[in-house]
Design a protein around this motif. Sequence first.
Motif, PDB file in Angstrom:
ATOM      1  N   ARG A 185       0.832  -1.258  -0.062  1.00 15.50           N
ATOM      2  CA  ARG A 185       0.069  -0.055  -0.107  1.00 15.50           C
ATOM      3  C   ARG A 185       0.652   1.444  -0.071  1.00 15.50           C
ATOM      4  O   ARG A 185       1.876   1.376   0.630  1.00 15.50           O
ATOM      5  N   LYS A 186       0.660   2.258  -0.902  1.00 15.98           N
ATOM      6  CA  LYS A 186       1.413   3.383  -1.121  1.00 15.98           C
ATOM      7  C   LYS A 186       0.639   4.783  -1.142  1.00 15.98           C
ATOM      8  O   LYS A 186      -0.537   4.446  -1.791  1.00 15.98           O
ATOM      9  N   VAL A 187       1.136   5.720  -0.642  1.00 16.67           N
ATOM     10  CA  VAL A 187       0.254   6.951  -0.602  1.00 16.67           C
ATOM     11  C   VAL A 187       1.532   7.976  -1.021  1.00 16.67           C
ATOM     12  O   VAL A 187       2.621   7.536  -1.174  1.00 16.67           O
ATOM     13  N   ILE A 188       1.056   9.149  -1.692  1.00 14.44           N
ATOM     14  CA  ILE A 188       1.928  10.294  -1.992  1.00 14.44           C
ATOM     15  C   ILE A 188       1.865  11.207  -0.817  1.00 14.44           C
ATOM     16  O   ILE A 188       0.536  11.748  -0.228  1.00 14.44           O
ATOM     17  N   LEU A 189       3.091  11.886  -0.437  1.00 17.47           N
ATOM     18  CA  LEU A 189       2.730  12.657   0.574  1.00 17.47           C
ATOM     19  C   LEU A 189       3.535  14.226  -0.095  1.00 17.47           C
ATOM     20  O   LEU A 189       4.425  14.217  -0.819  1.00 17.47           O
ATOM     21  N   LEU A 190       2.411  15.197   0.014  1.00 19.69           N
ATOM     22  CA  LEU A 190       3.140  16.520  -0.331  1.00 19.69           C
ATOM     23  C   LEU A 190       4.084  17.161   0.721  1.00 19.69           C
ATOM     24  O   LEU A 190       3.439  17.468   1.699  1.00 19.69           O
TER      25      LEU A 190
ATOM     26  N   VAL B 253       7.179  12.716  -4.470  1.00 22.91           N
ATOM     27  CA  VAL B 253       7.530  12.933  -6.044  1.00 22.91           C
ATOM     28  C   VAL B 253       8.068  14.126  -6.302  1.00 22.91           C
ATOM     29  O   VAL B 253       7.938  15.280  -5.642  1.00 22.91           O
ATOM     30  N   LYS B 254       9.298  13.909  -7.236  1.00 24.10           N
ATOM     31  CA  LYS B 254      10.041  15.235  -7.480  1.00 24.10           C
ATOM     32  C   LYS B 254       9.271  16.126  -8.300  1.00 24.10           C
ATOM     33  O   LYS B 254       8.211  15.858  -8.693  1.00 24.10           O
ATOM     34  N   ASN B 255       9.695  17.321  -8.201  1.00 24.48           N
ATOM     35  CA  ASN B 255       9.075  18.444  -9.203  1.00 24.48           C
ATOM     36  C   ASN B 255       7.598  19.021  -8.359  1.00 24.48           C
ATOM     37  O   ASN B 255       6.978  19.620  -9.215  1.00 24.48           O
ATOM     38  N   THR B 256       7.389  18.719  -7.219  1.00 28.56           N
ATOM     39  CA  THR B 256       6.385  19.046  -6.521  1.00 28.56           C
ATOM     40  C   THR B 256       6.631  20.285  -5.830  1.00 28.56           C
ATOM     41  O   THR B 256       7.964  20.367  -5.367  1.00 28.56           O
ATOM     42  N   GLY B 257       5.806  21.011  -5.291  1.00 33.79           N
ATOM     43  CA  GLY B 257       6.295  22.324  -4.385  1.00 33.79           C
ATOM     44  C   GLY B 257       5.194  22.739  -3.705  1.00 33.79           C
ATOM     45  O   GLY B 257       4.316  21.965  -2.956  1.00 33.79           O
TER      46      GLY B 257
ATOM     47  N   ARG C 225      -0.952  23.088 -11.239  1.00 31.48           N
ATOM     48  CA  ARG C 225      -0.850  22.409 -12.575  1.00 31.48           C
ATOM     49  C   ARG C 225       0.508  21.198 -12.546  1.00 31.48           C
ATOM     50  O   ARG C 225       0.495  20.347 -12.792  1.00 31.48           O
ATOM     51  N   ARG C 226       1.582  22.219 -11.808  1.00 33.65           N
ATOM     52  CA  ARG C 226       2.881  21.529 -11.721  1.00 33.65           C
ATOM     53  C   ARG C 226       2.831  20.223 -10.684  1.00 33.65           C
ATOM     54  O   ARG C 226       3.372  19.188 -11.149  1.00 33.65           O
ATOM     55  N   ASN C 227       1.915  20.358  -9.688  1.00 36.47           N
ATOM     56  CA  ASN C 227       2.062  19.137  -9.036  1.00 36.47           C
ATOM     57  C   ASN C 227       1.149  18.161  -9.587  1.00 36.47           C
ATOM     58  O   ASN C 227       1.463  17.084  -9.414  1.00 36.47           O
ATOM     59  N   ILE C 228       0.037  18.437 -10.049  1.00 37.28           N
ATOM     60  CA  ILE C 228      -0.937  17.484 -10.844  1.00 37.28           C
ATOM     61  C   ILE C 228       0.102  16.828 -11.892  1.00 37.28           C
ATOM     62  O   ILE C 228       0.048  15.510 -11.952  1.00 37.28           O
ATOM     63  N   ASP C 229       0.892  17.543 -12.597  1.00 35.54           N
ATOM     64  CA  ASP C 229       1.854  16.950 -13.624  1.00 35.54           C
ATOM     65  C   ASP C 229       2.665  15.911 -13.044  1.00 35.54           C
ATOM     66  O   ASP C 229       2.915  14.659 -13.691  1.00 35.54           O
ATOM     67  N   ALA C 230       3.238  16.086 -11.966  1.00 35.06           N
ATOM     68  CA  ALA C 230       4.191  15.475 -11.098  1.00 35.06           C
ATOM     69  C   ALA C 230       3.473  14.054 -10.453  1.00 35.06           C
ATOM     70  O   ALA C 230       4.083  13.097 -10.720  1.00 35.06           O
ATOM     71  N   TRP C 231       2.433  14.333 -10.065  1.00 29.04           N
ATOM     72  CA  TRP C 231       1.686  13.068  -9.386  1.00 29.04           C
ATOM     73  C   TRP C 231       0.937  12.227 -10.511  1.00 29.04           C
ATOM     74  O   TRP C 231       0.751  11.022 -10.097  1.00 29.04           O
ATOM     75  N   TRP C 232       0.804  12.573 -11.532  1.00 33.45           N
ATOM     76  CA  TRP C 232      -0.267  11.984 -12.515  1.00 33.45           C
ATOM     77  C   TRP C 232       0.237  10.643 -13.038  1.00 33.45           C
ATOM     78  O   TRP C 232      -0.831   9.613 -12.865  1.00 33.45           O
ATOM     79  N   PRO C 233       1.290  10.569 -13.387  1.00 29.02           N
ATOM     80  CA  PRO C 233       1.860   9.110 -13.607  1.00 29.02           C
ATOM     81  C   PRO C 233       1.636   7.983 -12.644  1.00 29.02           C
ATOM     82  O   PRO C 233       0.991   7.033 -13.104  1.00 29.02           O
TER      83      PRO C 233
END
Length: 418
Positions: free
Chosen positions: A167-172, A202-206, A226-234
């Motif tokens: 199980r994995k989650v993304i952390l901002l 994820v890299k390239n978030t902020g 938009r930058r965060n969405i692009d980084a997370w989307w894959p």
Amino acid sequence: METHLADFIKDTPEGQEAEAILRKCVHCGFCTATCPTYQLLGDELDGPRGRIYQIKQVLEGAPVTASTQKHLDQCLTCRNCESTCPSGVEYGKLVDIGRKIVDEQVPRPLTQQLVRTALKEVLPRRWLFGPAMKMGQMVRPLLPKVLQNKVPAPQSAGAWPTQAHARKVILLEGCVQPSMMPNINSATARVLNALNIETLVVKNTGCCGALRFHMNDQDGGRADMRRNIDAWWPLVERGEIEAIVMNASGCGVTVREYAHFLQHDAAYAAKAEKISVLTRDISEVVFAHLHILKQKVQHKGEQAAAFHPPCTLQHGQKIRGITEQILQACGFKLAAIPDSHLCCGSAGAYSVLNPEIAYQLRDNKLNNIEQGLQACTGSGCSGANILSANIGCLTHLQSGTERPVNHWIEAIDRLLES
């Protein structure tokens, strides 16, 4: 409320949204009873009802003055009024629309422009803010008190867990938190690891986009989104994560509303909707696994604490009582805090732009916390910590008290370490 929008706004998406919000308001005044600035200043124009009326006048084409701008600036956007309103008026969305139009029509003095530009350009960019914070920490004893309040002592982040989980989650990570209080992110990862959840960064978030958007650089704020969405989307598109986790409630309320902010962007609207659906506050994730956490926490007697629920948690995200239940289940005795619904005065960049009001609210909040802790009985009350859930609240409250002020997830992490 009957509304007749001026031609410049009438047929725009913002105008249609503002009109729908205004028509819900019945001017009952319930909101004034829970508005922090109205309570302090006693001016109808510094309460939600008065600000709504000023925005209505602006949208109907009335002349805009610096006085209107000042009254809108003095709003904390705490959204306490939304929790109070019986008609469901979405004040936060309305004030964003109103402020943008007012700023377009009323040029700010040069000093205000310089301060706001510095905040918008430096804070959201970690590569600028990080070195500036390190330099400030090196010379912290030499800084004037007003700057010391914004420069916490250096903090160790501790170890990031390396164990893999299915199980994995993304952390901002956020923009200022990694430099100011890096342990919050690593403590979050350690607590999730104890719940058999792996935390990915994820890299390239902020920056989540809140800082620039709410200071009327709405295009810049949307670019951050938009930058965060692009980084997370894959990772989202491949279904590799089950949630996007926020441990700063100010970021959480913003990311939850990406769908709203980008609803008219054909390229991002559907993606933003998915991101909003996936977003969870860390308290929601931990609460769903409370049965596991309780088994792993080693109690060392009852500990007293005061929990300050940020406005972005209780009024923005409408999450109430969950964090308190987690802390109590893990052995904390929480003091009852008077007026816990009121803002502490941090409110993003507000404490820099409106320090007099911000520090009055901070002192009121700390006095209420002390009242609650003084009424606390039993061991540990005298040395109780203050806990909260947002980086801005933590630094703002810490500037006015000798008591340690920590993120509640750090308190849980310490119990797991023990």
